[in-house]
Design an enzyme around this catalytic site. Sequence first.
Site, PDB file in Angstrom:
ATOM      1  N   TYR A  21      -2.107 -35.059  -2.955  1.00  0.00           N
ATOM      2  CA  TYR A  21      -1.541 -35.054  -4.309  1.00  0.00           C
ATOM      3  C   TYR A  21      -0.888 -33.691  -4.569  1.00  0.00           C
ATOM      4  O   TYR A  21      -1.514 -32.658  -4.432  1.00  0.00           O
ATOM      5  CB  TYR A  21      -2.679 -35.316  -5.298  1.00  0.00           C
ATOM      6  N   CYS A  22       0.401 -33.694  -4.912  1.00  0.00           N
ATOM      7  CA  CYS A  22       1.143 -32.494  -5.285  1.00  0.00           C
ATOM      8  C   CYS A  22       1.125 -31.477  -4.145  1.00  0.00           C
ATOM      9  O   CYS A  22       1.480 -31.805  -3.021  1.00  0.00           O
ATOM     10  CB  CYS A  22       0.579 -31.922  -6.592  1.00  0.00           C
ATOM     11  N   ILE A  23       0.667 -30.239  -4.387  1.00  0.00           N
ATOM     12  CA  ILE A  23       0.674 -29.221  -3.338  1.00  0.00           C
ATOM     13  C   ILE A  23      -0.209 -29.633  -2.161  1.00  0.00           C
ATOM     14  O   ILE A  23       0.058 -29.246  -1.011  1.00  0.00           O
ATOM     15  CB  ILE A  23       0.220 -27.849  -3.900  1.00  0.00           C
TER      16      ILE A  23
END
Length: 603
Positions: free
Chosen positions: A336-338
């Site tokens: 998720y994301c980074i």
Amino acid sequence: MAQHADGGDSDMGDNLERLNANLAKMEELSKRMVAALGQKDLTADAGMSGPGQELYVKAGSALFNEMLTNPTKLMGHQVAYWSKAVENFIETQQALAAGQFEMPEDDDAPKDKRFANPMWRTHPYFRFVRKQYELNSQAIEQSMAELEGLDEKEKSRVEFFSRQIIDLFAPTNYLATNPDALQKAIDTDGQSLVDGLENLVRDIEANKGELLPTLSDPNAFKVGQNIGTAEGKVVFRNRMMEVIQYAPKTDTVYRTPLVIFPPWINKFYIMDLKPQNSLIRWIVEQGYTLFVVSWVNPDASYAEVGLEDYIEEGYLEAVRVAKEITGEKQVNAVGYCIAGTTLSATLALLQKRGDKSIKSATFFTTLTDFSDQGEFTVFLQDDFVDAIERQVTEKGILDSFFMSKTMSFLRSNDLVYGPAVRSYMMGEAPPAFDLLYWNGDSTNLPGRMVKQYLRQLCQGNELAGDGFKILGETVSIRDIKLPVCSVGTKTDHIAPWKNCYRGFSQFGSRDKTFIMSESGHIAGIINPPSKKKYGHFLNPKVKGTADEWLEGAEFHEGSWWPVWEEWLQRRSGAQVSAREPGESGYEILGDAPGTYVLATTKG
């Protein structure tokens, strides 16, 4: 009559007593505020609070050059502005001179929720203030939009910081020009202002001299008690993470386990706020053996921790643990994301090593090609990044407060000024809102990791470019070969879906699926089927540009979760008996949500 007089004297006495009590309270609060402001770190790098002088010089030079080369256009703008301003003044003056304190409804007023009070459209004073603010805003925006002599990044930065000034000076942000706040002060005999001052002092004290409004009641939630309550056990812990294995809710489960890597910029329980919108609970209920990583909240001792440590002691260890506990040779992974960005580097590394431990991967709102940095362009130029480097070199970490402030000012009216008005001028307590509570429960970032991420991935775009050197290999998103799925969200301002798509389309995988959910970075992902709130777009062909993909996509009502689960199911093997945490021989170290998630950055 005597009885009425006695009542009046009594009321006056009560009012005077209340007034004196409030004055005493304000004196005490003022002393506290002075003490709290004294806690501010005056050694903090000024470069982290605004753009470097070079940007101002370039913008000023461009404006001055335009004045010299095209004075007619400038004069035209000035004449139009003053004409409208004078017209607004005369209209207000005539109404006041005629004793008219309610003007006809201003139907042309922009639909701005800040000006919802009818007085902004009908009362001469507030109507004048609102219209003058709108004229000023339009004049500034027009000047910046027509400014020449700046490159695209410089222009976007000038426009962004101009918008910050416009938002700051909105009349709703000041007591003398906010009818709602003035009315409440009258209705409460000033109590709302006392309460507001108390809220202001509380926030300054909590942030050690800095000011950022509290968005949610800090006492309304407790992780592990009324949020983050999905049943599970911590089955592994090292200096980087805890691994939580969640208890099964079905008699049988799919053979291949699932490992979720949440971002370490925030905490993992965004996926487990309440039972009715918990992605973690939903996945378990679909019949998967689920492991979730809970990252440590680093302090200065983690200064030299880099992305290689997150990969080696985080990703690879979590995959190893899940494989050992389940006895399987492969896992499916989610980033998720980074954490998705770093998962892509991990997958490329495993491909280079010939390691097939990960069977398929899913990415939630993940950027891997940073050639277009979206709204973060303003913060990813050398002046800001140089300042961040100086700060983390000195402190060892990037303090969570900087990240919270940066994210908030990307949506300043919703996350800064609006809450500040309600809290400090209206005297309202922050709401009991689980999502905003999570948003405020932020984490620090290790210094070395911050430098790598900003310099090599964001500015250098190494993952999508010439390659990112990590753990003895040079890796690229083109090295990724396994089946992959990516979920972007339509109104995401952190990881715009078109940017997510652009990087994802460059993966070397032949088996690629892209889903675009309605809503934003959080609500678009945490979108349970039961709510039937946000729909999604599907196009089986991941080819061409993002616009071309969308043109060929079909819209579907409801959550994307079931679509993704069908995709995951086909890559998760046959059914086996459900696995209980602890039965594999791994020691249970505690109950979910574990201990790392409870570490706070304030205090």
